[in-house]
Design a protein around this motif. Structure first.
Motif, mmCIF file in Angstrom:
data_model
loop_
_atom_site.group_PDB
_atom_site.id
_atom_site.type_symbol
_atom_site.label_atom_id
_atom_site.label_comp_id
_atom_site.label_asym_id
_atom_site.label_seq_id
_atom_site.Cartn_x
_atom_site.Cartn_y
_atom_site.Cartn_z
ATOM 1 N N PHE A 145 0.814 -1.208 0.000
ATOM 2 C CA PHE A 145 0.000 0.000 0.000
ATOM 3 C C PHE A 145 0.852 1.266 0.000
ATOM 4 C CE2 PHE A 145 -3.162 -3.058 1.705
ATOM 5 C CZ PHE A 145 -4.041 -2.966 0.642
ATOM 6 N N GLY A 146 2.081 1.149 0.489
ATOM 7 C CA GLY A 146 3.007 2.266 0.337
ATOM 8 C C GLY A 146 3.306 2.532 -1.128
ATOM 9 N N LEU A 147 3.479 1.436 -1.893
ATOM 10 C CA LEU A 147 3.684 1.578 -3.335
ATOM 11 C C LEU A 147 2.469 2.193 -4.008
ATOM 12 C CD1 LEU A 147 5.440 -1.830 -4.128
ATOM 13 C CD2 LEU A 147 6.492 0.442 -4.161
ATOM 14 N N PHE A 148 1.270 1.785 -3.564
ATOM 15 C CA PHE A 148 0.052 2.371 -4.123
ATOM 16 C C PHE A 148 0.014 3.877 -3.888
ATOM 17 C CE2 PHE A 148 -2.153 -1.725 -4.717
ATOM 18 C CZ PHE A 148 -2.786 -1.447 -5.909
ATOM 19 N N GLY A 149 0.398 4.296 -2.682
ATOM 20 C CA GLY A 149 0.408 5.729 -2.389
ATOM 21 C C GLY A 149 1.328 6.491 -3.326
ATOM 22 N N ALA A 150 2.488 5.910 -3.607
ATOM 23 C CA ALA A 150 3.430 6.556 -4.524
ATOM 24 C C ALA A 150 2.855 6.643 -5.932
ATOM 25 C CB ALA A 150 4.749 5.786 -4.538
ATOM 26 N N ILE A 151 2.189 5.561 -6.369
ATOM 27 C CA ILE A 151 1.593 5.545 -7.704
ATOM 28 C C ILE A 151 0.504 6.611 -7.810
ATOM 29 C CG2 ILE A 151 0.066 4.188 -9.199
ATOM 30 C CD1 ILE A 151 2.927 3.440 -9.525
ATOM 31 N N VAL A 152 -0.307 6.736 -6.757
ATOM 32 C CA VAL A 152 -1.384 7.732 -6.764
ATOM 33 C C VAL A 152 -0.814 9.145 -6.840
ATOM 34 C CG1 VAL A 152 -3.203 8.753 -5.354
ATOM 35 C CG2 VAL A 152 -3.090 6.292 -5.638
ATOM 36 N N GLY A 153 0.232 9.399 -6.043
ATOM 37 C CA GLY A 153 0.862 10.722 -6.101
ATOM 38 C C GLY A 153 1.423 11.025 -7.478
ATOM 39 N N LEU A 154 2.055 10.020 -8.080
ATOM 40 C CA LEU A 154 2.606 10.186 -9.427
ATOM 41 C C LEU A 154 1.487 10.450 -10.430
ATOM 42 C CD1 LEU A 154 5.096 10.055 -11.270
ATOM 43 C CD2 LEU A 154 4.715 7.580 -11.468
ATOM 44 N N GLY A 155 0.357 9.726 -10.283
ATOM 45 C CA GLY A 155 -0.768 9.929 -11.190
ATOM 46 C C GLY A 155 -1.351 11.317 -11.079
ATOM 47 N N ALA A 156 -1.429 11.827 -9.842
ATOM 48 C CA ALA A 156 -1.998 13.157 -9.628
ATOM 49 C C ALA A 156 -1.153 14.241 -10.286
ATOM 50 C CB ALA A 156 -2.130 13.436 -8.129
ATOM 51 N N VAL A 157 0.177 14.081 -10.223
ATOM 52 C CA VAL A 157 1.067 15.083 -10.800
ATOM 53 C C VAL A 157 1.181 14.923 -12.313
ATOM 54 C CG1 VAL A 157 3.446 15.927 -10.843
ATOM 55 C CG2 VAL A 157 2.386 15.311 -8.669
ATOM 56 N N SER A 158 1.296 13.658 -12.764
ATOM 57 C CA SER A 158 1.610 13.426 -14.170
ATOM 58 C C SER A 158 0.403 13.554 -15.089
ATOM 59 C CB SER A 158 2.239 12.043 -14.351
ATOM 60 O OG SER A 158 1.332 11.027 -13.970
ATOM 61 N N GLY A 159 -0.818 13.337 -14.578
ATOM 62 C CA GLY A 159 -2.013 13.401 -15.425
ATOM 63 C C GLY A 159 -2.160 14.724 -16.166
ATOM 64 N N PRO A 160 -2.260 15.849 -15.446
ATOM 65 C CA PRO A 160 -2.392 17.137 -16.133
ATOM 66 C C PRO A 160 -1.200 17.460 -17.029
ATOM 67 C CG PRO A 160 -3.021 17.334 -13.827
ATOM 68 C CD PRO A 160 -2.403 15.979 -13.989
ATOM 69 N N LEU A 161 0.024 17.139 -16.557
ATOM 70 C CA LEU A 161 1.199 17.436 -17.367
ATOM 71 C C LEU A 161 1.231 16.590 -18.632
ATOM 72 C CD1 LEU A 161 4.178 17.896 -14.884
ATOM 73 C CD2 LEU A 161 3.182 19.584 -16.426
ATOM 74 N N LEU A 162 0.918 15.308 -18.503
ATOM 75 C CA LEU A 162 0.902 14.432 -19.671
ATOM 76 C C LEU A 162 -0.167 14.885 -20.657
ATOM 77 C CD1 LEU A 162 2.068 11.896 -20.981
ATOM 78 C CD2 LEU A 162 0.387 10.539 -19.723
ATOM 79 N N GLY A 163 -1.327 15.241 -20.138
ATOM 80 C CA GLY A 163 -2.391 15.737 -21.009
ATOM 81 C C GLY A 163 -1.978 17.006 -21.731
#
Length: 507
Positions: A145-163
């Motif tokens: 679940f620590g890994l999940f937290g990191a993935i979620v944080g990465l998704g939150a930052v990278s989504g708008p930038l990738l878009g």
């Protein structure tokens, strides 16, 4: 075949569980990014397809509505027919729906494809954490679940930038379409690897799918949200008010039916006994209203930056970086340091900080008007991000603290469904709080000031919703007493309702 209530075997062959984890985490990341990546491309979609503001709302709200309506059902189907099977169906369908979105020839096809995409996500996402529970023993789940937290944080930052990057690059002259087409290679790889490396699991006892409950939930949501989204465009006809009132009656009928079904065969879609737990009832109210606030803010904010201020997608996407970083940092501190010491006061402080950030943003937008810069937006966004981080990370634990262990899974799935319902409701309310003062045919010289004014008005609405959240939080327990993830094996969820959204700052 492991079940959620049993630890995974520890043989050499089971080393592939880490490959299975990487696959399901990639799928969760794909869904999280897809939620945030679309908003930043909305102005490009509107220019290219000629979509009206109502269609724009449905491109976002349609996904959230289908996801919310299908979330509990998807989890229950995984329990009955197998989590691996439903995960593969979901990721395959999500990939096909992404292709349909990317090749949509008009706004109507795009809206329909987004609804399909949300429905497929509702089959895929609930299986993610259930597969983790079925595959990993309790002592390894903390790391997972620590890994999940990191993935979620990465998704939150990278989504708008990738878009923003995909839109700005205009790959092969496709403009906004690569934001959907990028899911194709990821989805195909996930489908092939998932078949090879994910182990099948089902609920330890036979369950039945509550089809009437599914129909009532979906009908009630549609009767409530459709008039909200179309009302302004159609001049608020009488049938819209009748439909919304009837939607509430449908939800009342759902409650009565679920109560009878629980007594008759013990397999209701919604476990109503959970609402007898004070903290859970209050927590679902918080999740619902918090979803409303997030649904309104993120769509309105994107429209304000690009269509009001005329910023590029890349400039708008990078403006959100301070917010995402603040959310991630505050979320880690709140769970590890603050909540164990101060309890629910941390969540309430988060609500007050978000209100303070909104008020500061209203003042900045009014003072600088169309000349506002990303640097001037950074302070209110950081304050809001810190407040949001203090809420999202510990909220699920606070809501579940008094829930009996045997109902932990269904309770977790229900609160995530409620938040998605709130997001869909917030996206529907954008028609009232934002588009009420912005029309489809504004002259260029009037568009900017109108968007700034509508943005400020919307932020007042969001601040009001957060004030309600602050008051409802008094019903939460002073300090959480149990922890759903990483606990004993017998505390694993009984249903596949848990989703990665509960870890998400934007979901």
């Amino acid at each position: 075949m492991p079940s959620p209530g049993t630890a995974a075997p520890q043989g050499p062959a089971d080393r592939r569980r880490w490959l299975a984890l990487a696959i399901v985490m990639t799928a969760a990341f794909m869904d999280l990014v897809d939620v945030t990546i679309v908003n930043i491309a909305i102005p490009s979609i509107r220019r290219d397809t000629g979509a009206s503001f109502t269609s724009i709302q449905w491109i976002t709200a349609g996904y959230a509505l289908a996801f919310a309506a299908g979330l509990i059902t998807g989890g229950r189907l995984g329990d009955i027919y197998g989590r691996k099977r439903l995960f593969l169906i979901g990721i395959g369908g999500f990939t096909i729906a992404s292709a349909l979105c990317g090749f949509a020839v008009n706004p109507e096809m795009l809206v329909a494809s987004r609804i399909l995409q949300g429905g497929m996500a509702a089959l895929m996402v609930p299986q993610v954490l259930s597969i983790v529970h079925a595959t990993f023993p309790a002592h390894e789940r903390g790391k997972v679940f620590g890994l999940f937290g990191a993935i979620v944080g990465l998704g939150a930052v990278s989504g708008p930038l990738l878009g923003a990057l995909l839109t700005e690059w205009n790959l092969f002259g496709l403009e906004w379409r690569p934001i959907f087409l990028i899911n194709l290679p990821v989805g195909i790889a996930g489908l092939l690897l998932g078949r090879a490396f994910i182990s099948e699991s089902k609920a330890p006892k036979a369950l039945r799918l509550d089809l009437v409950g599914v129909a009532l939930v979906t009908l009630g949501l549609l009767m409530l949200l459709y008039p909200l989204t179309r009302g302004r465009e159609l001049g608020w006809p009488l049938w819209g008010y009748v439909s919304m009132a009837a939607g509430l009656l449908v939800f009342a009928a759902l409650v009565a039916f679920e109560r009878r079904k629980a007594l008759r065969d013990g397999s209701p879609l919604i476990e109503l006994s959970l609402f007898q737990v004070k903290s859970f009832a209050a927590g679902t109210a918080v999740q619902l209203t918090f979803g409303v606030a997030l649904g309104i803010f993120f769509l309105v904010w994107t429209l304000y930056l690009q269509m009001g201020l005329g910023w590029s997608a890349l400039r708008a996407g990078s403006t959100g970086i301070p917010f995402s970083v603040a959310v991630s940092c505050a979320a880690g501190v709140s769970v590890q340091k603050l909540v164990p010491r101060f309890g629910r006061k941390v969540l309430q402080a988060g609500a007050l900080l978000m209100i303070a950030g909104l008020l500061l943003y209203i003042e900045e937008a009014g003072r600088h008007g169309l000349e506002i810069t990303p640097w001037q937006m950074a302070p209110p966004l950081v304050v809001m991000g810190v407040g949001m981080g203090l809420i999202v990370a510990p909220l699920t634990d606070a809501v579940l603290s008094d829930v009996p262990k045997q109902h932990a899974g269904s309770a977790s799935g229900l609160i995530n469904t409620v938040q998605q319902m709130g997001t869909a409701l917030g996206l529907g309310l954008v028609s009232v709080v934002f588009f009420g003062s912005v029309s489809d045919n504004l002259p260029p010289e009037a568009a900017g000031p109108a968007f700034v004014d509508a943005f400020q008005r919307s932020l007042w609405w969001v601040a009001g919703v957060l004030a309600v959240i602050f008051l409802v939080m008094f019903a939460l327990p002073a300090r959480p007493r149990t922890h759903l993830e990483g606990g004993e094996d017998d505390a694993a969820p009984e249903t596949a309702g848990t989703t990665s959204k509960e870890l998400s700052p934007t979901g």
